[in-house]
Design a protein around this motif. Structure first.
Motif, PDB file in Angstrom:
ATOM      1  N   GLU A 106     -94.631 -79.024 -48.112  1.00 36.11           N
ATOM      2  CA  GLU A 106     -93.725 -80.101 -47.926  1.00 36.11           C
ATOM      3  C   GLU A 106     -92.506 -80.065 -48.567  1.00 36.11           C
ATOM      4  OE1 GLU A 106     -96.932 -80.735 -48.424  1.00 36.11           O
ATOM      5  OE2 GLU A 106     -97.852 -81.308 -46.698  1.00 36.11           O
ATOM      6  N   SER A 142     -96.449 -91.292 -53.065  1.00 33.75           N
ATOM      7  CA  SER A 142     -96.090 -92.555 -52.231  1.00 33.75           C
ATOM      8  C   SER A 142     -97.310 -92.819 -51.448  1.00 33.75           C
ATOM      9  CB  SER A 142     -94.960 -92.461 -51.184  1.00 33.75           C
ATOM     10  OG  SER A 142     -95.374 -91.154 -50.170  1.00 33.75           O
ATOM     11  N   THR A 143     -98.434 -92.490 -51.702  1.00 28.63           N
ATOM     12  CA  THR A 143     -99.827 -92.907 -51.170  1.00 28.63           C
ATOM     13  C   THR A 143    -100.595 -93.263 -52.506  1.00 28.63           C
ATOM     14  OG1 THR A 143    -100.854 -90.673 -51.067  1.00 28.63           O
ATOM     15  CG2 THR A 143     -99.591 -91.358 -49.041  1.00 28.63           C
ATOM     16  N   GLU A 197    -100.397 -85.207 -54.046  1.00 27.65           N
ATOM     17  CA  GLU A 197     -99.690 -85.157 -52.792  1.00 27.65           C
ATOM     18  C   GLU A 197     -98.401 -85.501 -52.716  1.00 27.65           C
ATOM     19  OE1 GLU A 197    -100.601 -85.972 -47.931  1.00 27.65           O
ATOM     20  OE2 GLU A 197    -101.371 -87.249 -49.645  1.00 27.65           O
ATOM     21  N   LYS A 198     -97.145 -84.829 -52.133  1.00 27.07           N
ATOM     22  CA  LYS A 198     -96.145 -85.298 -52.049  1.00 27.07           C
ATOM     23  C   LYS A 198     -95.617 -85.098 -50.814  1.00 27.07           C
ATOM     24  CE  LYS A 198     -95.584 -86.037 -56.522  1.00 27.07           C
ATOM     25  NZ  LYS A 198     -94.646 -85.134 -57.229  1.00 27.07           N
ATOM     26  N   LEU A 199     -95.043 -85.926 -49.833  1.00 30.42           N
ATOM     27  CA  LEU A 199     -94.731 -86.033 -48.470  1.00 30.42           C
ATOM     28  C   LEU A 199     -93.462 -85.010 -48.149  1.00 30.42           C
ATOM     29  CD1 LEU A 199     -95.864 -89.482 -47.647  1.00 30.42           C
ATOM     30  CD2 LEU A 199     -97.128 -87.515 -47.631  1.00 30.42           C
ATOM     31  N   ASP A 224     -90.329 -86.090 -47.875  1.00 36.33           N
ATOM     32  CA  ASP A 224     -89.481 -86.760 -46.904  1.00 36.33           C
ATOM     33  C   ASP A 224     -88.043 -86.308 -47.053  1.00 36.33           C
ATOM     34  OD1 ASP A 224     -91.468 -88.453 -46.154  1.00 36.33           O
ATOM     35  OD2 ASP A 224     -91.043 -90.111 -47.836  1.00 36.33           O
ATOM     36  N   LYS A 236     -87.645 -83.806 -44.055  1.00 34.73           N
ATOM     37  CA  LYS A 236     -87.843 -84.462 -42.792  1.00 34.73           C
ATOM     38  C   LYS A 236     -86.739 -85.118 -41.998  1.00 34.73           C
ATOM     39  CE  LYS A 236     -92.793 -84.452 -43.917  1.00 34.73           C
ATOM     40  NZ  LYS A 236     -94.080 -85.314 -44.196  1.00 34.73           N
TER      41      LYS A 236
END
Length: 544
Positions: A110, A330-331, A468-470, A472, A475
């Motif tokens: 990501e 962010s989670t 985990e890095k999304l 963003d 996206k």
């Protein structure tokens, strides 16, 4: 037989109330409270007050030091020699030191494009920089643009990040390198990162490490430029990083701001020692090798290396004015795994190195005390255990046991001062202080558990789960307003260099209402290095 069982198993006092569970528990509580619970709780209160005072003294000390540093302290350029790198007509590019850039990653699809793109955009003589990467297609793409990038992978995960970095240092071309810059997969250095950090290492042979600050929010300013404006809609989106994404990332920001604003600055200014953050830093390879290289005995290989290098007499420099953009987890699941590693690893390293630090002959007694007591014991062990034990267990327990009193200074004043001193690094979030306290108390359970696992070397001591890095910033569909010192043909060349499909772009006759942001993020994507001041990004208010 029935009578015997009744009288031996259930005392006479229970005969009339054996069906009343509440009464039974009340009776048991009254019997054990005074002889057992009250003494134990008093001991727990005493120990927690001692730990609170240790934390209080540590926080006040760092608060006093950082105040003097900010008011009277000399800037890094004054404390250490710093001169910009200059061209040498006779030597040419060979006058510049050889720099290796490592981007360790694992299953981080990501965000990898951002870090690789930023690393490939570092402004430095192209024949004096080597970039190591683990994504074959990205390596091929950037190599085709003339970037000296090497595709290096392992066939196993032994040692996790430390193993990957250690393996990367074994290649023959690394022997010609003087320094190594390290960036995690979600970190995006500015193009001038090397120009601002390498001179400290070149002109100060006692320095082993230059550490930059993490920046999870976009707070830079830009020059007002009078170039033509381009309106572009693209599938490539470089948005502001995610400190403001949710309440949890704001809480993380508050903790990290204190770490960088106070802890790292104080360590750099007083003992020239602090924990390497594992990324956004440049190491002198000679110092790295002298310290024994990367070791995978704990999950904090960065801190391990920093302590060993410090014991060899090397000094570190922290530069708060150089900030490298990054993304926060962010989670809650990702953050919890990260905090397990960050709490368990230091405690385990403390267990492994405390005797080695005490026996060391190259550093002063005061530095040993700083590393053992302040850096490890108070910040990495006591802080987690006391937060959980005192605020989550002991204080609530005293409500049920009024015979045990907690002095007001220990229950109110000391915790309040510690909390306020922790919050000074993020004044914009002071209104969230109550939420931060609740969040830290909740996380203290996981940190305390991880700390105990590290101290005892229990089963999960070497557990490593990638945060985990999304991603963003990669996206979505983003509209940008660019101001370029380039013609439309140069813009087309830039779009080609981006390697992305641009849906549309057209020149506008006037500037749209906007908030001006520097386009350092895109600057590294030009075929040739450009200074950040040559490019500016303006984001229309409607896009925010």
């Amino acid at each position: 037989m029935d009578r015997l069982a009744s009288t031996t198993v259930i005392p006479d006092a229970f005969q009339g109330t054996r069906d009343d569970i509440t009464t039974q528990f009340g009776f048991i509580w009254s019997q054990i409270k005074m002889p057992l619970v009250v003494p134990l709780l008093r001991i727990a209160v005493f120990l927690c007050l001692i730990m609170s005072l240790m934390l209080f003294v540590e926080r006040v000390y760092m608060g006093i030091v950082i105040t003097f540093v900010k008011l009277f302290g000399r800037k890094p350029e004054k404390r250490y020699k710093w001169e910009p790198m200059k061209d040498d007509i006779e030597l040419g590019n060979s006058a510049y030191p050889m720099v290796l850039v490592q981007i360790p990653m694992y299953n981080e699809r990501e965000v990898y494009q951002l870090s690789i793109g930023a690393a490939c955009g570092l402004s430095w003589p192209s024949d004096r920089i080597i970039i190591q990467d683990m994504v074959e297609l990205e390596c091929q793409r950037w190599a085709s643009k003339g970037i000296n990038i090497k595709y290096e992978v392992r066939d196993n995960r032994n040692g996790y990040k430390a193993g990957a970095l250690k393996e990367g240092m074994k290649h023959s071309y690394v022997k010609q390198c003087d320094y190594v810059a390290i960036f995690d997969a979600d970190f995006q250095p500015e193009p001038d990162f090397l120009w601002r950090t390498i001179p400290f290492l070149v002109h100060n042979p006692q320095l082993a490490l230059v550490q930059a600050r993490w920046n999870s929010k976009y707070r830079a300013s830009c020059e007002k430029l009078s170039y033509r404006t381009l309106w572009m809609s693209s599938s490539l989106g470089f948005k502001a990083l995610n400190a403001d994404e949710c309440l949890m990332t704001r809480m993380q920001e508050m903790s990290l701001d204190y770490h960088f604003t106070v802890e790292q600055e104080v360590g750099s200014s007083t003992y020239a020692f602090f924990g390497f953050n594992g990324t956004a830093g440049v190491w002198r390879i000679a110092a790295l090798n002298e310290a024994g290289g990367w070791k995978d005995r704990t999950t904090v290989e960065d801190m391990d290396l920093a302590v060993r290098a410090s014991l060899k007499g090397w000094k570190f420099l922290y530069l708060a004015n150089i900030q490298v953009k990054n993304e926060l987890p962010s989670t809650f699941k990702a953050y919890r795994y990260q905090q397990h590693r960050w709490s368990c690893g230091p405690a385990n390293l403390f267990r492994k190195m405390v005797l080695e630090i005490m026996r060391n002959k190259k550093v002063s007694l005061w530095k040993k005390i700083h590393v053992i007591y302040s850096f490890f014991f108070v910040r990495k062990v006591i802080a987690h255990i006391n937060t959980f034990m005192f605020y989550c267990i002991v204080l609530p327990a005293t409500v049920l046991v009024p015979e045990v009193a907690v002095p007001k200074w220990g229950a109110v004043y000391v915790p309040s001062i510690i909390t306020l001193l922790n919050a000074v690094g993020t004044p914009r979030s002071l209104h969230l202080l109550v939420f931060w306290i609740l969040f830290e108390n909740a996380m203290s359970l996981h940190r305390t558990k991880a700390t105990i696992i590290g101290l005892l070397e229990a089963s999960r001591v070497n557990e490593w789960i990638v945060t985990e890095k999304l991603g963003d910033a990669l996206k979505g569909f983003t509209c940008w307003s660019l101001e370029l010192d380039a013609s439309s043909s140069s813009v087309a060349a830039m779009m080609s260099c981006l390697g992305k499909t641009t849906t549309s772009y057209s020149c506008l006759s006037k500037q749209l209402p906007s908030s001006s942001w520097p386009l350092d993020t895109l600057a590294h994507l030009f075929p040739t290095p450009r200074r950040p001041s040559q490019l500016r990004l303006s984001i229309p208010d409607s896009v925010h």
